[in-house]
Design a protein around this motif. Structure first.
Motif, PDB file in Angstrom:
ATOM      1  N   ALA A  89       0.805  -1.224   0.000  1.00 40.61           N
ATOM      2  CA  ALA A  89       0.000   0.000   0.000  1.00 40.61           C
ATOM      3  C   ALA A  89       0.835   1.270   0.000  1.00 40.61           C
ATOM      4  CB  ALA A  89      -0.951   0.007   1.202  1.00 40.61           C
ATOM      5  N   VAL A  90       2.152   1.153   0.105  1.00 45.88           N
ATOM      6  CA  VAL A  90       3.025   2.330   0.060  1.00 45.88           C
ATOM      7  C   VAL A  90       4.055   2.174  -1.051  1.00 45.88           C
ATOM      8  CG1 VAL A  90       4.670   3.764   1.323  1.00 45.88           C
ATOM      9  CG2 VAL A  90       2.684   2.823   2.516  1.00 45.88           C
ATOM     10  N   ALA A  91       4.916   1.159  -0.953  1.00 48.81           N
ATOM     11  CA  ALA A  91       5.951   0.973  -1.980  1.00 48.81           C
ATOM     12  C   ALA A  91       5.335   0.688  -3.343  1.00 48.81           C
ATOM     13  CB  ALA A  91       6.900  -0.147  -1.568  1.00 48.81           C
ATOM     14  N   ALA A  92       4.320  -0.173  -3.386  1.00 43.87           N
ATOM     15  CA  ALA A  92       3.741  -0.567  -4.675  1.00 43.87           C
ATOM     16  C   ALA A  92       3.129   0.605  -5.447  1.00 43.87           C
ATOM     17  CB  ALA A  92       2.708  -1.676  -4.478  1.00 43.87           C
ATOM     18  N   PRO A  93       2.273   1.447  -4.843  1.00 45.07           N
ATOM     19  CA  PRO A  93       1.748   2.578  -5.612  1.00 45.07           C
ATOM     20  C   PRO A  93       2.839   3.569  -6.023  1.00 45.07           C
ATOM     21  CG  PRO A  93       1.035   2.687  -3.315  1.00 45.07           C
ATOM     22  CD  PRO A  93       1.616   1.335  -3.525  1.00 45.07           C
ATOM     23  N   LEU A  94       3.859   3.736  -5.193  1.00 41.27           N
ATOM     24  CA  LEU A  94       4.960   4.628  -5.579  1.00 41.27           C
ATOM     25  C   LEU A  94       5.687   4.092  -6.809  1.00 41.27           C
ATOM     26  CD1 LEU A  94       6.379   5.505  -2.044  1.00 41.27           C
ATOM     27  CD2 LEU A  94       5.312   7.110  -3.654  1.00 41.27           C
ATOM     28  N   ILE A  95       5.895   2.784  -6.850  1.00 42.56           N
ATOM     29  CA  ILE A  95       6.524   2.180  -8.030  1.00 42.56           C
ATOM     30  C   ILE A  95       5.620   2.349  -9.246  1.00 42.56           C
ATOM     31  CG2 ILE A  95       7.263  -0.001  -9.062  1.00 42.56           C
ATOM     32  CD1 ILE A  95       8.148  -0.860  -6.229  1.00 42.56           C
ATOM     33  N   ALA A  96       4.326   2.093  -9.062  1.00 43.52           N
ATOM     34  CA  ALA A  96       3.394   2.208 -10.187  1.00 43.52           C
ATOM     35  C   ALA A  96       3.356   3.627 -10.741  1.00 43.52           C
ATOM     36  CB  ALA A  96       1.993   1.771  -9.746  1.00 43.52           C
ATOM     37  N   TRP A  97       3.423   4.628  -9.861  1.00 46.64           N
ATOM     38  CA  TRP A  97       3.369   6.027 -10.311  1.00 46.64           C
ATOM     39  C   TRP A  97       4.722   6.543 -10.816  1.00 46.64           C
ATOM     40  CZ3 TRP A  97      -1.180   4.608  -8.580  1.00 46.64           C
ATOM     41  CH2 TRP A  97      -2.297   5.365  -8.922  1.00 46.64           C
ATOM     42  N   SER A  98       5.789   5.763 -10.599  1.00 51.18           N
ATOM     43  CA  SER A  98       7.099   6.179 -11.103  1.00 51.18           C
ATOM     44  C   SER A  98       7.352   5.667 -12.508  1.00 51.18           C
ATOM     45  CB  SER A  98       8.212   5.676 -10.174  1.00 51.18           C
ATOM     46  OG  SER A  98       8.335   4.267 -10.243  1.00 51.18           O
ATOM     47  N   ALA A  99       6.526   4.745 -12.974  1.00 52.93           N
ATOM     48  CA  ALA A  99       6.716   4.137 -14.289  1.00 52.93           C
ATOM     49  C   ALA A  99       5.882   4.862 -15.336  1.00 52.93           C
ATOM     50  CB  ALA A  99       6.326   2.662 -14.231  1.00 52.93           C
ATOM     51  N   PRO A 100       6.258   4.751 -16.617  1.00 58.21           N
ATOM     52  CA  PRO A 100       5.431   5.344 -17.673  1.00 58.21           C
ATOM     53  C   PRO A 100       4.030   4.752 -17.662  1.00 58.21           C
ATOM     54  CG  PRO A 100       7.573   4.695 -18.528  1.00 58.21           C
ATOM     55  CD  PRO A 100       7.481   4.124 -17.139  1.00 58.21           C
ATOM     56  N   ARG A 101       3.059   5.533 -18.086  1.00 56.70           N
ATOM     57  CA  ARG A 101       1.674   5.047 -18.120  1.00 56.70           C
ATOM     58  C   ARG A 101       1.495   4.166 -19.330  1.00 56.70           C
ATOM     59  NH1 ARG A 101      -2.773   9.439 -16.326  1.00 56.70           N
ATOM     60  NH2 ARG A 101      -3.988   7.578 -16.730  1.00 56.70           N
TER      61      ARG A 101
END
Length: 245
Positions: A89-101
């Motif tokens: 709930a913290v690391a995973a969304p940060l990784i998802a938002w750091s990658a290209p859409r």
């Protein structure tokens, strides 16, 4: 094996006592090198918001796997729950938002996969297996993180109504598991049967604390995300000040 049952030697080491746990940092050289490489890639390949999200994700992973939280999670199932919540709930969304859409696949499938993986690794037998074998431990961690990154990436790509629905489903899945652990009348996680007494907790009290963490603050993360998406969807357009039609 001993005459009293299995000896649990989890990746993070034996469960610490309150007097020693703050000194129990995990300095696994392979892990440290992987995190350092991640930071180097962040600094070299990313910029702006993506760099900030990725750097924060690496810091979050360091808290989970390097800080004394890692050792504490060997002693207390409640700490392991905090460990897993920070991961998904913290690391995973940060990784998802750091990658290209990019297309992330069907949101429904990603939502189901995250819930199934999270519930499966909290089955007592699977959990015990992970705490007695380093390879299985990393399979647990990588599958929890991977399925959660997939979920958050799919949420990011989805329409607002679909994203809100998926986040609410994830909230319910987390809350149901928490409620189940809270109201189960007996402890079920054998690796912690002999490690909670030093913390003035019975195994059942430790398990109930873990359930409450899942049921309230962990589930609230998904609710907060759903409310943010909903607010942006029904709120005024920041470019025009007008509400969407």
């Amino acid at each position: 094996m001993t005459g009293t049952g299995p000896v649990w030697i989890p990746y993070c080491g034996p469960g610490p006592t309150p007097a020693e746990w703050l000194a129990r940092w995990n300095l696994d050289p392979v892990l440290i090198a992987a995190l350092a490489l991640g930071l180097a890639v962040v600094g070299w390949r990313m910029s702006g918001r993506e760099r900030m999200c990725a750097a924060a994700a690496v810091v979050g992973l360091a808290i989970v796997f390097v800080s004394p939280l890692c050792a504490l999670s060997s002693a207390l199932f409640a700490a392991r729950t905090v460990h897993h919540v920070l991961l998904v709930a913290v690391a995973a969304p940060l990784i998802a938002w750091s990658a290209p859409r990019r297309p992330a696949g069907p949101l429904a499938l990603a939502t189901a996969a995250q819930a199934v993986v999270f519930w499966a690794w909290h089955a007592p037998s699977a959990y015990g297996w992970a705490l007695s074998n380093d390879a299985v431990y990393w399979l647990m961690q990588s599958s929890l993180l991977g399925s959660a990154v997939w979920f958050w990436a799919a949420v990011r790509r989805a329409s607002a109504p679909a994203a809100v629905a998926a986040l609410l489903i994830a909230m319910v899945a987390m809350g149901l598991l928490g409620a189940l652990l809270t109201f189960t009348g007996q402890p079920v996680y054998e690796p912690h049967f002999a490690t909670t007494a030093a913390w003035s907790l019975t195994p059942l009290e430790d398990q109930q604390a873990a359930g409450l963490i899942m049921w309230a603050p962990a589930a609230a993360v998904y609710l907060a995300a759903a409310l943010m998406v909903l607010g942006r969807w029904i709120g005024p357009d920041p470019r025009t000040g007008a509400r969407p039609a």
